[in-house]
Design a protein around this motif. Sequence first.
Motif, short mmCIF file in Angstrom:
data_model
loop_
_atom_site.label_atom_id
_atom_site.label_comp_id
_atom_site.label_asym_id
_atom_site.label_seq_id
_atom_site.Cartn_x
_atom_site.Cartn_y
_atom_site.Cartn_z
N VAL A 238 32.39 -4.84 -7.77
CA VAL A 238 32.24 -4.88 -6.25
C VAL A 238 33.44 -4.02 -5.58
O VAL A 238 33.04 -3.08 -4.83
CB VAL A 238 32.23 -6.28 -5.91
N PHE A 239 34.41 -3.99 -6.12
CA PHE A 239 35.70 -3.36 -5.49
C PHE A 239 35.61 -1.76 -5.54
O PHE A 239 35.81 -1.09 -4.71
CB PHE A 239 36.94 -3.89 -5.65
N ILE A 240 35.17 -1.45 -6.88
CA ILE A 240 35.13 -0.11 -7.25
C ILE A 240 33.82 0.59 -6.43
O ILE A 240 33.96 1.42 -5.74
CB ILE A 240 34.71 -0.06 -8.78
N GLY A 241 32.77 -0.26 -6.29
CA GLY A 241 31.63 0.17 -5.50
C GLY A 241 31.98 0.47 -3.82
O GLY A 241 31.67 1.38 -3.47
N ARG A 242 32.97 -0.47 -3.29
CA ARG A 242 33.32 -0.36 -2.00
C ARG A 242 34.18 0.83 -1.96
O ARG A 242 33.92 1.62 -0.99
CB ARG A 242 34.11 -1.60 -1.47
#
Length: 227
Positions: A196-200
């Motif tokens: 999720v954080f990599i996507g953001r």
Amino acid sequence: MNTGRILLIEDDPGIRKFLRVALEAQGFTLDEEASGKSGIAKAATSQPDLVVLDLGLPDMDGKAVIARIREWSKVPILILSVRQSEDEKVAALDAGANDYVVKPFGIAEMLARVRALLRSAPGGATPETEILRRDLRIDLARHEVALAGEPVKLTRKEFDLLALLARNPGRIVTHRQLLADIWGPAHEHDLQYLRVFIGRLRAKLGDDPAAPRFILNEPGVGYRFLD
């Protein structure tokens, strides 16, 4: 005669004066700051050869100061503190301090420890305060990111994640290492959280996962910051 620049982060004016006289008499150049935030900023701009740090600062705990400085610098850090419990010493050393002196202290011992730490880092330690990768600029000291000259607003965790990857260009950083370093050992297996954080982060950097410019996925292993 000794040489070298020492940054003293200490809120007690009496101790600052005492150490200023003692250190300058030995040939050292001394910078002084009375708070954690100003000390961190000074460490980033003055490139000291050694940091002498009090743990009981008025605005933040000294261990947090150590952690911030360690985000970009390997400069030796000597703790001066009235806290003498083994737990406090271990916590400071685990946070990245190199040595620990309990107040009140003898100046001869203090100077000997200063000289020993400076010998362990010949020529001093030059902090990496900024990372430049193509048109991406990461200011490690100020926690600022700019892409093609335009500021990119990141959360603290997003910034920490990007900085960790960027400090290891071309190298695979494993899922487990990223999760442990950024969120702590208890989150080593929270892979979906990391995704999720990599996507953001990719969205804010305009980084297409199908044709990445910055962050490359290594399936089943981790991520690599493209060099």
